[in-house]
Design an enzyme around this catalytic site. Structure first.
Site, PDB file in Angstrom:
ATOM      1  N   GLY B  20       0.660  48.254  61.261  1.00  0.00           N
ATOM      2  CA  GLY B  20       1.853  49.114  61.245  1.00  0.00           C
ATOM      3  C   GLY B  20       2.545  49.228  62.586  1.00  0.00           C
ATOM      4  O   GLY B  20       3.154  50.248  62.896  1.00  0.00           O
ATOM      5  N   VAL B  56       0.475  48.680  70.446  1.00  0.00           N
ATOM      6  CA  VAL B  56       0.583  48.343  71.864  1.00  0.00           C
ATOM      7  C   VAL B  56       1.720  49.141  72.492  1.00  0.00           C
ATOM      8  O   VAL B  56       1.573  49.764  73.533  1.00  0.00           O
ATOM      9  CB  VAL B  56       0.802  46.829  72.060  1.00  0.00           C
ATOM     10  CG1 VAL B  56       0.960  46.508  73.538  1.00  0.00           C
ATOM     11  CG2 VAL B  56      -0.360  46.056  71.483  1.00  0.00           C
ATOM     12  N   LYS B  89      21.443  47.202  76.725  1.00  0.00           N
ATOM     13  CA  LYS B  89      20.990  46.168  77.645  1.00  0.00           C
ATOM     14  C   LYS B  89      21.993  45.019  77.604  1.00  0.00           C
ATOM     15  O   LYS B  89      22.249  44.463  76.544  1.00  0.00           O
ATOM     16  CB  LYS B  89      19.604  45.677  77.202  1.00  0.00           C
ATOM     17  CG  LYS B  89      19.113  44.454  77.961  1.00  0.00           C
ATOM     18  CD  LYS B  89      17.727  44.047  77.495  1.00  0.00           C
ATOM     19  CE  LYS B  89      17.309  42.726  78.119  1.00  0.00           C
ATOM     20  NZ  LYS B  89      16.021  42.247  77.588  1.00  0.00           N
TER      21      LYS B  89
END
Lengths: 239, 527
Positions: B20, B56, B89
């Protein structure tokens, strides 16, 4: 035009008079004048009524177009000494030089542009009587300002409704003036007639019942008033 | 002869995505968008994740292709900007990737997202011959680097969602982005979300995965499995035993130290580009979100010890006026390379389970996105088609990985830095792909052109290479062919035009933080 907007108080504004506003010069450099939905049908008899985006918030606003390019106003011009001549004068123009401002405590206060040429010391209507009570003139003004805030709120809801049903679309207006290069007006939005016709029956019925449909039709028909602006421009150029 | 595939073979009715994180939810959304789980004949898409496994959550940079994907999935840009601490960005600014210049100033250039206008290649030789004077490649062919330096936004608040004056991508909080994709996938696209701890993977005699078995001994069966389990690669790597191909000999970095840094005050300007500052054995990313900065050092542990790395990161933070929140930076091991196959039998890996490359050009999310969409758009209708689909997928995705690796390598191997073995080792031809070594040899005498970029799967095109090559002061010597270029004045007019356009855009575009604040309050319009 410089402005200095201050809350009204008898101490400060006991002695001033407000001249009647004959040609709305305060808007002489405003091409677009904000409208509320309640005045669209009347405004549409004179001006193109359409939607634009507010340049600092990106939000849609309902406006009347009084000129064919930025900073042009073909009605509130100081070139002629004439009185304002149109079928209708938008509420924003008529409310001037009064404003309703919300303070930090969420209280509404009636304010005035102290630098307005309408403010003077001998001609027009007084705001406070000798006992420092509001005159009927000021009471009426305050009432219509409060009503105007409610109307703006309803107008926002109307625009939200159009967006929800994906009815607005960007439109480029191209205007031919004599033999000159065509004039293009960007950044305006209109109701898409095709999408309106394809609306689900239930949604369509809702728009009819809550009065939105009448406003939409007035807006669509009002686009023909661009011709009126063009004529007005040519007339003033030929003078 | 055309190979016949029978139509009465087993159809695929249930897809299970394991994991997930961003890759898992992006894959689930892409699959559901195409396979329509809510349709009576649709294919079910289920995502299984364990509430105990943290994601992460570092990858915070994207490239412009993300805009097209989000719009395609039906996600509102306003939601993204309002809920994911997102910022715009417009470029990656590379600082110190070359030694300091003659005047002592740090070397710096932008790899901007705007491509030069069509036809720019006519002017390119004139630039290379010096007819643009001191004007950098980016300034001679785009307006965007000066907009980044002025910390401006790429768009106006009146421009509709996903449209701008300049091309742009985002920085965002990866955890919050995952949550946005989860809500959209579940509520709008019909993804089923199941939270469970998986203790066993069940395979059949053909080597297909048949079910995930939970710690409560429940079977979650499926016809097709997508492995988004991260670097553990539970299905593709661990269960199906697909070997990992290391690319450490090309790109030496193997460790990252990541920290989160608050702004000193809420009005601090936010750069509208990623800052990538080279160090002795790697580089530091510095990404501004609305709420905080994300900063991290990527380095080669063979060239730099952990304690030296910590010191470099601390020095950088001190130099950029940042105090870190965490006492200890988070240490993340990295393994550069990819699996030999990405699709084996009835299992596809998407995300870190495929492989990893350092985030220098923000390619992580891009590769997830490209492979998820490629899978969804080529999803086999029958089991028997699976090997053919897998073959094509493996070829395309491997090519994408190789192209990404080459492009990242380019940044290192054309540097003239002499201050450490790390930089010198990067210039060894044994550390480059043959293709890149050949290209670089030719480009010393000939400008790169479209013939060098015929592969359609290439993620980085001619324009991207030009920004990096000439941003890095790569020398292409055209003196032999200078006689062919006589339209000097035309080219000079075009260079001047970019300077004029940049000046005009600077007048119109709002400050980056100012626009983000206004979008927080008013949102963007869809039209």
């Amino acid at each position: 035009m410089n402005k200095q907007i201050s809350p009204l108080s008898p101490a400060k504004h006991r002695d001033i008079y407000i001249r009647s506003n004959d040609n709305f010069l305060q808007a002489s450099e405003d091409q677009l004048i904000p409208l509320v939905v309640q005045e669209v049908v009347d405004a549409a008899t004179e001006f193109p009524v359409l939607f634009v985006k507010n340049s600092s918030t990106g939000e849609f606003t309902l406006v009347a177009m009084l000129g064919l390019k930025a900073q042009q106003n073909l009605y509130c011009s100081d070139e002629s000494e004439q009185q304002y001549d149109a079928n209708y004068a938008p509420l924003v123009l008529r409310n001037y030089p009064f404003y309703l401002q919300q303070s930090a405590e969420q209280q509404f206060a009636v304010c005035i542009d102290e630098l307005s040429p309408l403010v003077n010391h001998d001609e027009g209507q007084k705001l406070f009587n000798d006992n420092d009570e509001q005159t009927d003139f000021l009471k009426n003004k305050a009432e219509s300002l409060i009503k105007f805030v409610e109307q703006q709120h309803i107008t926002k809801g109307f625009i939200q409704l159009l967006l929800e049903h994906d009815l607005l679309h960007p439109q480029k207006l191209t205007i031919r003036l004599n033999d000159n290069d065509p004039l293009t007006i960007d950044g305006i939005y209109m109701v898409d007639q095709q999408r309106l016709e394809n609306l689900d029956d239930k949604v369509y019925a809702t728009l009819r019942k809550n009065g939105a449909l009448q406003i939409i039709h007035a807006h669509l028909m009002s686009m023909k008033q661009v011709n009126r602006l063009t004529r007005r421009l040519l007339k003033s150029a030929n003078k | 002869m055309v190979r016949q595939v029978k139509s009465n073979t087993r159809v695929i009715k249930q897809v299970v995505v394991l994991g997930g994180g961003t890759a898992g939810w992006l894959s689930a959304c892409h699959l559901a968008k195409k396979l329509l789980p809510n349709h009576p004949d649709g294919i079910r898409v289920m995502l299984v994740d364990s509430p105990d496994i943290p994601t992460v959550g570092v990858g915070e940079g994207t490239v412009p292709a993300i805009r097209e994907s989000l719009q395609y999935l039906g996600i509102s840009e306003t939601d993204l900007l309002q809920t994911c601490d997102a910022t715009f960005k417009q470029s990656i600014q590379f600082i110190n990737w070359q030694p300091p210049m003659a005047d002592g100033k740090m070397h710096s250039y932008h790899h901007v997202f705007d491509y030069p206008a069509p036809g720019f290649q006519q002017d390119l030789p004139y630039w290379a011959l010096g007819h643009a004077g001191d004007s950098s490649f980016a300034d001679s062919f785009s307006i965007q680097s000066s907009l980044c330096d002025a910390q401006l936004a790429p768009k106006l608040i009146t421009q509709p969602e996903y449209q701008g004056t300049c091309n742009y991508a985002y920085h965002f909080d990866a955890g919050k982005f995952g949550k946005l994709l989860c809500d959209h996938g579940v509520n709008k696209l019909g993804v089923e979300h199941r939270q469970a701890k998986i203790s066993l993977i069940e395979t059949d005699e053909q080597g297909n995965i048949s079910a995930l078995v939970t710690d409560k001994n429940e079977r979650i069966s499926g016809d097709f499995f997508v492995d988004c389990s991260g670097s553990q690669s539970i299905l593709l790597g661990k269960t199906l035993q697909v070997p990992f191909v290391s690319k450490k000999h090309m790109l030496f970095t193997d460790t990252a130290l990541a920290v989160q840094v608050p702004y000193s005050k809420p009005t601090d300007e936010i750069p509208s580009c990623t800052l990538a500052t080279a160090q002795t054995a790697g580089w530091i990313w510095d990404i501004g979100l609305t709420s905080r900065r994300g900063v991290g050092l990527v380095y080669s542990s063979a060239h730099l010890s952990d304690s030296e790395a910590e010191l470099q990161l601390a020095e950088y933070l001190k130099g950029t006026n940042g105090q870190r929140v965490q006492v200890e930076p988070r240490k993340i091991p990295m393994r550069t390379g990819y699996h030999q196959e990405f699709w084996k039998n009835n299992c596809v890996a998407i995300g870190l389970s495929q492989g990893f490359v350092e985030p220098l050009e923000a390619t992580g999310l891009l590769l997830f996105d490209i492979s998820a969409r490629m899978l969804a758009e080529n999803f086999p209708s029958h089991q028997e088609l699976m090997p053919l689909a897998a073959n094509k997928f493996n070829k395309k995705v491997r090519l994408a990985w190789d192209k990404v690796l080459d492009f990242i390598k380019l940044h290192y191997c054309i540097s003239q830095r002499e201050d450490s073995d790390f930089w010198q080792d990067h210039r060894q031809s044994s550390s480059m792909s043959e293709q890149l070594a050949e290209d670089l040899a030719r480009w010393q005498w000939q400008l790169p052109n479209q013939y060098d970029f015929t592969e359609r799967a290439a993620i980085f095109n001619l324009e991207n290479y030009l920004y990096v090559l000439y941003g890095m002061n790569f020398k292409t010597d055209l003196s032999q062919s200078a006689y062919r270029f006589e339209q000097v004045n035309v080219a000079k007019t075009n260079f001047q035009r970019y300077a004029d356009m940049a000046a005009q855009a600077k007048q119109q575009l709002p400050g980056h933080r100012d626009l983000l604040d206004r979008i927080q309050r008013f949102g963007l319009q869809r039209i």
